[in-house]
Motif scaffolding. Structure first.
Motif, PDB file in Angstrom:
ATOM      1  N   ALA A  85      15.639  54.079   9.014  1.00  0.00           N
ATOM      2  CA  ALA A  85      15.520  54.080  10.474  1.00  0.00           C
ATOM      3  C   ALA A  85      15.073  55.431  11.026  1.00  0.00           C
ATOM      4  N   GLY A  86      14.889  56.412  10.135  1.00  0.00           N
ATOM      5  CA  GLY A  86      14.513  57.743  10.582  1.00  0.00           C
ATOM      6  C   GLY A  86      13.055  57.838  11.001  1.00  0.00           C
ATOM      7  N   GLN A  87      12.699  59.026  11.510  1.00  0.00           N
ATOM      8  CA  GLN A  87      11.319  59.274  11.966  1.00  0.00           C
ATOM      9  C   GLN A  87      10.466  59.693  10.781  1.00  0.00           C
ATOM     10  N   LYS A  88       9.444  58.901  10.481  1.00  0.00           N
ATOM     11  CA  LYS A  88       8.576  59.165   9.333  1.00  0.00           C
ATOM     12  C   LYS A  88       7.388  60.021   9.771  1.00  0.00           C
ATOM     13  N   HIS A  89       6.986  60.941   8.893  1.00  0.00           N
ATOM     14  CA  HIS A  89       5.885  61.851   9.180  1.00  0.00           C
ATOM     15  C   HIS A  89       4.709  61.558   8.253  1.00  0.00           C
ATOM     16  N   SER A  90       3.574  62.130   8.576  1.00  0.00           N
ATOM     17  CA  SER A  90       2.348  61.868   7.820  1.00  0.00           C
ATOM     18  C   SER A  90       2.426  62.363   6.379  1.00  0.00           C
ATOM     19  N   ASP A  91       3.229  63.371   6.118  1.00  0.00           N
ATOM     20  CA  ASP A  91       3.350  63.905   4.755  1.00  0.00           C
ATOM     21  C   ASP A  91       4.415  63.181   3.947  1.00  0.00           C
ATOM     22  N   ASN A  92       4.893  62.028   4.451  1.00  0.00           N
ATOM     23  CA  ASN A  92       5.880  61.177   3.785  1.00  0.00           C
ATOM     24  C   ASN A  92       7.319  61.677   3.946  1.00  0.00           C
ATOM     25  N   SER A  93       7.501  62.770   4.662  1.00  0.00           N
ATOM     26  CA  SER A  93       8.860  63.250   4.916  1.00  0.00           C
ATOM     27  C   SER A  93       9.501  62.391   6.010  1.00  0.00           C
ATOM     28  N   VAL A  94      10.823  62.449   6.064  1.00  0.00           N
ATOM     29  CA  VAL A  94      11.590  61.657   7.020  1.00  0.00           C
ATOM     30  C   VAL A  94      12.614  62.553   7.704  1.00  0.00           C
ATOM     31  N   THR A  95      12.707  62.421   9.031  1.00  0.00           N
ATOM     32  CA  THR A  95      13.719  63.154   9.795  1.00  0.00           C
ATOM     33  C   THR A  95      14.781  62.174  10.296  1.00  0.00           C
ATOM     34  N   VAL A  96      16.011  62.495  10.017  1.00  0.00           N
ATOM     35  CA  VAL A  96      17.125  61.628  10.383  1.00  0.00           C
ATOM     36  C   VAL A  96      18.077  62.401  11.307  1.00  0.00           C
ATOM     37  N   GLU A  97      18.371  61.800  12.441  1.00  0.00           N
ATOM     38  CA  GLU A  97      19.395  62.371  13.322  1.00  0.00           C
ATOM     39  C   GLU A  97      20.748  61.813  12.885  1.00  0.00           C
ATOM     40  N   VAL A  98      21.566  62.669  12.344  1.00  0.00           N
ATOM     41  CA  VAL A  98      22.860  62.254  11.800  1.00  0.00           C
ATOM     42  C   VAL A  98      23.903  62.310  12.914  1.00  0.00           C
ATOM     43  N   THR A 149      20.539  67.397  12.249  1.00  0.00           N
ATOM     44  CA  THR A 149      19.180  66.886  12.145  1.00  0.00           C
ATOM     45  C   THR A 149      18.686  67.218  10.746  1.00  0.00           C
ATOM     46  N   VAL A 150      18.429  66.188   9.958  1.00  0.00           N
ATOM     47  CA  VAL A 150      18.098  66.359   8.543  1.00  0.00           C
ATOM     48  C   VAL A 150      16.681  65.863   8.279  1.00  0.00           C
ATOM     49  N   THR A 151      15.889  66.671   7.598  1.00  0.00           N
ATOM     50  CA  THR A 151      14.552  66.265   7.173  1.00  0.00           C
ATOM     51  C   THR A 151      14.507  66.257   5.649  1.00  0.00           C
ATOM     52  N   ILE A 152      14.079  65.119   5.078  1.00  0.00           N
ATOM     53  CA  ILE A 152      14.001  64.954   3.624  1.00  0.00           C
ATOM     54  C   ILE A 152      12.524  64.905   3.224  1.00  0.00           C
ATOM     55  N   GLU A 153      12.183  65.618   2.171  1.00  0.00           N
ATOM     56  CA  GLU A 153      10.775  65.706   1.747  1.00  0.00           C
ATOM     57  C   GLU A 153      10.177  64.335   1.503  1.00  0.00           C
ATOM     58  N   ARG A 154      10.961  63.465   0.902  1.00  0.00           N
ATOM     59  CA  ARG A 154      10.539  62.075   0.716  1.00  0.00           C
ATOM     60  C   ARG A 154      11.783  61.204   0.620  1.00  0.00           C
ATOM     61  N   PRO A 155      11.670  59.944   1.008  1.00  0.00           N
ATOM     62  CA  PRO A 155      12.840  59.056   1.006  1.00  0.00           C
ATOM     63  C   PRO A 155      13.478  58.963  -0.372  1.00  0.00           C
ATOM     64  N   VAL A 156      14.799  58.778  -0.390  1.00  0.00           N
ATOM     65  CA  VAL A 156      15.532  58.665  -1.642  1.00  0.00           C
ATOM     66  C   VAL A 156      16.286  57.348  -1.655  1.00  0.00           C
ATOM     67  N   SER A 157      16.615  56.923  -2.843  1.00  0.00           N
ATOM     68  CA  SER A 157      17.478  55.749  -2.972  1.00  0.00           C
ATOM     69  C   SER A 157      18.903  56.237  -3.176  1.00  0.00           C
ATOM     70  N   GLY A 158      19.851  55.486  -2.655  1.00  0.00           N
ATOM     71  CA  GLY A 158      21.239  55.901  -2.755  1.00  0.00           C
ATOM     72  C   GLY A 158      21.647  56.742  -1.554  1.00  0.00           C
ATOM     73  N   ALA A 159      22.920  57.080  -1.502  1.00  0.00           N
ATOM     74  CA  ALA A 159      23.466  57.857  -0.387  1.00  0.00           C
ATOM     75  C   ALA A 159      23.362  59.348  -0.676  1.00  0.00           C
ATOM     76  N   ILE A 160      23.200  60.114   0.380  1.00  0.00           N
ATOM     77  CA  ILE A 160      23.217  61.571   0.289  1.00  0.00           C
ATOM     78  C   ILE A 160      24.506  62.060   0.939  1.00  0.00           C
ATOM     79  N   TYR A 161      25.314  62.772   0.177  1.00  0.00           N
ATOM     80  CA  TYR A 161      26.551  63.342   0.691  1.00  0.00           C
ATOM     81  C   TYR A 161      26.324  64.824   0.964  1.00  0.00           C
TER      82      TYR A 161
END
Length: 897
Positions: free
Chosen positions: A639-652, A326-338
């Motif tokens: 497709a992840g879950q977006k939060h009010s602070d612009n962060s995104v949670t992705v279930e990998v 379960t990954v949460t990113i502070e803000r969406p990024v372009s490109g792939a995250i490895y």
């Protein structure tokens, strides 16, 4: 005849009448029964094997050989001892003739194994390539004739003459296992007859243990008369063998009929557990013993984690659509995250290894530690120069199954609290297990390409001169001056130069002295990289790959753009010639993984593309290594879950487990490069489909090679898995049959072993199993004896103790004659008293036993102790006076102590 009775002082009645007991004579069917069992075994083995595969051979010749050898050795076995010399001569003839035809037999084996391999893995590629097609029928026929000959020699002798299951199992079970191991359906009738034969032979060899000699003695009472019972054989073993075969086949017939009539279907839960166990058993190999044991224990609900980085051991790949991270990113990024957790440096014998420890004794690693800047930090330094302020934060939480793994993105910033594993991976210090967070700068190969192109267009000089006095931060200035002085980098006064491959703001660099320090360390680290990350195996198979791709391996590698162009060309050619598939089948053990994928099979998944890409990049002179972990693409973030602070949670999900190549670019560091077909920064579109071959044996793998792809193999002769895996672009949805699997975790260290060593290890395992069987037999015999001595009625306990004493004395060639126990006791006392036991002890034991047998009183506990002490003393003395071999026989064969 008149009977005269008298009574002695012991209360025992003695009759002088003559009593004659004549046993009714029955027909002896032992030989016919054993012959029938042998014929059943011989026929069922051959019919089972030929029923699994389709070979090209002369069937009439093999059938004639089978009938002829069968009749010949059946007759010899029935004759018995008088024909042993003929038996021995035939065995010698077999060995001599087999040696003479060894080349033809060897060629026949290759043809046979090619058929088995292709049927097992549903491929048209041969395991053995160097075979002459025109000699197939002749060589295969020769092989089968010699096997039939060997089968007849062993089965008839060890079924009729000397019932023993060891050799018959050794030459018959592997034959059936060749098919069952790979999920080939065995003909039900013949398969069950094989099992019945094995059970029958096992029963025949063990059912009368202890009855032929040294058996339990005692008395048989007829009214008021007692008759001595001496070592009588009470059972007819061959009849028991026939009964076992009949019982097995009866149960098989009833079960089959019941299932057909009732249309019984197992529950899905039961099917799942059955598949788990079946796949683990079918996937068991000595070459991959630890992982096989891991899968097997997992099937029974016990997690034994193990990990290695072997390639090509998996038949299929299947994902279960479970959340691994379960990954949460502070803000969406372009490109792939490895997200990486492993880097492989040395490719050898189809496996990835770490560099040897001595490689890391390089001085540069001491400098990394001293200046607290590591190769893992280099991409972040680059990213700051290109687009400062584009930093991000990522929080990673692993599932319970993955809690022992630590994953990290590329471009992490060294803000403290990180642990560095040489130049390979990083992990947070402290924190909660299974959780980690990093500040990172996304590193994207496309962005790097654009920036490098800007350098080329501006014709910018790639060397810059600095003065340490220009560095504003005092602490950084002192670090740079110390490092440059120690490494003779000062040209004059306090000036030094830096090579770079990226544009930068000079003022920014001077304001951030750590950037200069990182670039200085990277200039030194390059020597280590080029020394250790360009090696490829010096084998014919790898040379064939190099020749096949030679047209694109030559290019300008002096610039970053030139290297990326070569890598892109490699990627395009691989993707044009090879297909992404979750069903690539196993790599034959005699093939190189890369060669087999690129030049023969042309089917594979991320593991195949990444490993091949690394090897080809090294051939082109570009440092590269193999990495595994997870990938998150733009569609996953969207497709992840977006939060009010612009962060995104992705279930990998587990389908995002991945393997890729790491490329080293001068001035930039290690960055991911994607070779796998269907993978891009935006989406994953591999459209994995099932193979078109119809089969009832399905092997499923989720491979540990990518650290999260967990290997399992499902081979079922009675169930077909007909569900497919589907991966969409924006959101991953899969329909799969749930399978419980275990992720292997461990050190992943070791060296590839030779075939000779493998055979030695297999022999050791067989010996260990045999030893365990012997120990188990000894344990149960001792337990049973102890139970007879300590439980039950007292007279029975005394009889058992006396019977045990007879076995001990029989090992010293002391036996009673005609049931004269008193005379026997006197003889034993005369020969052994005072040395083996206290004088008079054995006579006392005999008297107590006779009293118990004749019902002249019940022995008390004190008398039982005397009896027990006597036999214990005899046993201990016999053992102490024996040599080493005799001691082994006493303990493990006769189990007398």
């Amino acid at each position: 005849m008149k009977r005269k009775n008298s009574q002695n002082m012991n209360g025992i009645s003695i009759s002088d009448s003559i009593v004659m007991s004549v046993k009714r004579k029955n027909a002896n069917y032992r030989k016919p029964f054993s012959s029938l069992i042998a014929v059943i075994g011989f026929t069922s083995i051959l019919m089972s094997f030929f029923g699994m595969f389709s070979f090209r051979f002369n069937g009439k010749t093999v059938a004639a050989a089978a009938i002829g050898f069968s009749i010949f050795y059946l007759i010899l076995s029935l004759i018995g001892k008088r024909a042993l010399w003929i038996y021995a001569a035939s065995v010698a003839a077999f060995v001599a003739y087999a040696y003479k035809k060894s080349a033809l037999i060897s060629m026949g084996f290759k043809f046979v194994y090619n058929i088995i391999y292709k049927a097992s893995y549903h491929t048209e590629i041969n395991y053995y390539k160097a075979v002459i097609k025109s000699s197939e029928i002749k060589s295969v026929t020769t092989l089968f004739v010699f096997y039939v000959w060997l089968l007849a020699i062993v089965l008839y002798f060890f079924t009729i003459c000397r019932p023993n299951p060891v050799l018959p199992l050794m030459i018959t079970f592997p034959l059936l296992e060749l098919g069952m191991y790979n999920g080939i359906e065995v003909p039900i009738l013949w398969g069950m007859l094989c099992i019945a034969y094995w059970l029958s032979l096992l029963a025949m060899s063990t059912i009368d243990v202890g009855e032929y000699s040294g058996g339990q003695s005692g008395f048989v009472r007829k009214n008021n008369l007692f008759f001595p019972k001496r070592h009588m054989k009470l059972k007819v073993t061959e009849k028991c063998g026939i009964l076992i075969i009949a019982s097995v086949m009866l149960i098989t017939g009833i079960s089959y009929g019941f299932l057909r009539v009732t249309h019984y279907k197992r529950s899905e839960k039961l099917n799942e557990k059955r598949r788990d166990i079946t796949e683990a058993m079918n996937d068991f190999t000595f070459e991959n013993l630890a992982e096989s044991l891991s899968n097997l224990t997992s099937a029974f609900g016990i997690d034994f984690e193990y990990e290695n980085h072997k390639l090509g051991n998996n038949d299929h790949v299947r994902y279960k659509n479970v959340t691994d991270l379960t990954v949460t990113i502070e803000r969406p990024v372009s490109g792939a995250i490895y997200l990486k957790d492993y880097a492989g440096s040395v490719y050898k014998k189809n496996e990835w290894f770490k560099l040897p420890k001595k490689a890391y004794k390089n001085k540069i690693f001491d400098d990394f530690k001293e200046y607290d800047i590591y190769p893992q930090d280099f991409p972040a330094v680059l990213a700051k120069l290109i687009y400062d302020g584009n930093d991000n934060t990522i929080w990673i939480k692993t599932s319970t199954k993955k809690s022992s793994h630590v994953y990290a993105p590329y471009g992490t910033e060294n803000f403290g609290g990180l642990s560095y594993n040489k130049d390979l991976t990083i992990s947070p210090v402290g924190g909660k297990k299974g959780e980690a967070s990093y500040k990172f700068f996304p590193v994207d190969i496309d962005t790097i390409s654009k920036e490098v192109e800007a350098i080329n267009q501006s014709n910018h000089d790639l060397r810059e001169v600095f003065s340490t006095s220009e560095i504003r931060d005092k602490q950084c200035r002192e670090k740079v001056l110390k490092y440059c002085t120690e490494n003779n980098l000062i040209t004059y006064d306090d000036f030094f130069s830096i090579d770079y491959d990226i544009p930068y703001n000079r003022q920014y660099v001077l304001d951030n002295g750590d950037t200069i320090m990182a670039q200085l360390l990277q200039n030194s680290y390059k020597d280590f990289v080029y020394k250790n990350y360009l090696d490829v195996p010096n084998t014919k198979a790898i040379q064939e790959v190099k020749e096949a791709y030679s047209d694109i391996l030559k290019g300008d590698i002096s610039t970053v753009k030139g290297r990326i162009d070569i890598l892109t060309a490699i990627k395009k050619k691989m993707q044009a010639e090879c297909t992404y598939s979750l069903y690539p089948r196993k790599t034959p053990s005699n093939r190189d993984f890369v060669n087999y994928f690129l030049l023969e099979n042309h089917k594979g998944y991320c593991q195949h593309f990444a490993t091949s890409g690394v090897i080809l990049a090294r051939m082109a002179g570009i440092p590269a290594r193999y990495a595994t972990g997870y990938i998150i693409v733009e569609d996953d973030v969207a497709a992840g879950q977006k939060h009010s602070d612009n962060s995104v949670t992705v279930e990998v999900k587990d389908n995002r487990s991945h393997a890729w190549a790491e490329i080293y670019l001068d001035g930039i560091g290690w960055i991911p490069f994607e070779f796998t077909a269907g993978y891009s920064a935006k989406e994953i579109n591999t459209d994995p489909t099932q193979p078109t071959e119809a089969t009832t044996a399905t092997t499923v793998t989720t491979h540990t090679q990518a650290q999260t792809e967990t290997r399992t193999t499902i081979s079922s002769a009675s169930a077909t898995i007909g569900k497919r895996t589907t991966i969409t672009n924006s959101q991953t949805t899969q329909t799969v049959t749930s399978v419980k699997v275990v992720t292997g975790i461990g050190k992943g260290k070791g060296k590839a072993i030779s075939k000779t060593l493998k055979y030695i290890l297999q022999l050791i395992i067989i010996l260990v199993i045999a030893a365990l069987i012997i120990l188990a037999r000894r344990y149960f015999i001792l337990k049973n004896r102890e139970k007879k001595f300590t439980s039950g009625k007292t007279p029975s306990r005394v009889k058992n103790i006396y019977s045990y004493s007879e076995k001990l004395l029989a090992s010293m060639q002391l036996k009673s004659v005609n049931g004269n126990y008193k005379a026997f006791a006197e003889e034993v006392e005369k020969k052994l008293a005072g040395d083996y036991f206290e004088a008079g002890s054995f006579e006392k034991l005999t008297d107590i036993a006779l009293k118990a047998c004749y019902g002249q009183g019940v022995p008390d506990e004190e008398e039982l102790k005397i009896c027990k002490k006597t036999v214990d003393d005899i046993s201990a003395k016999i053992y102490s006076k024996s040599d080493f071999i005799q001691k082994l026989k006493i303990k493990f064969i006769n189990v007398l102590r």
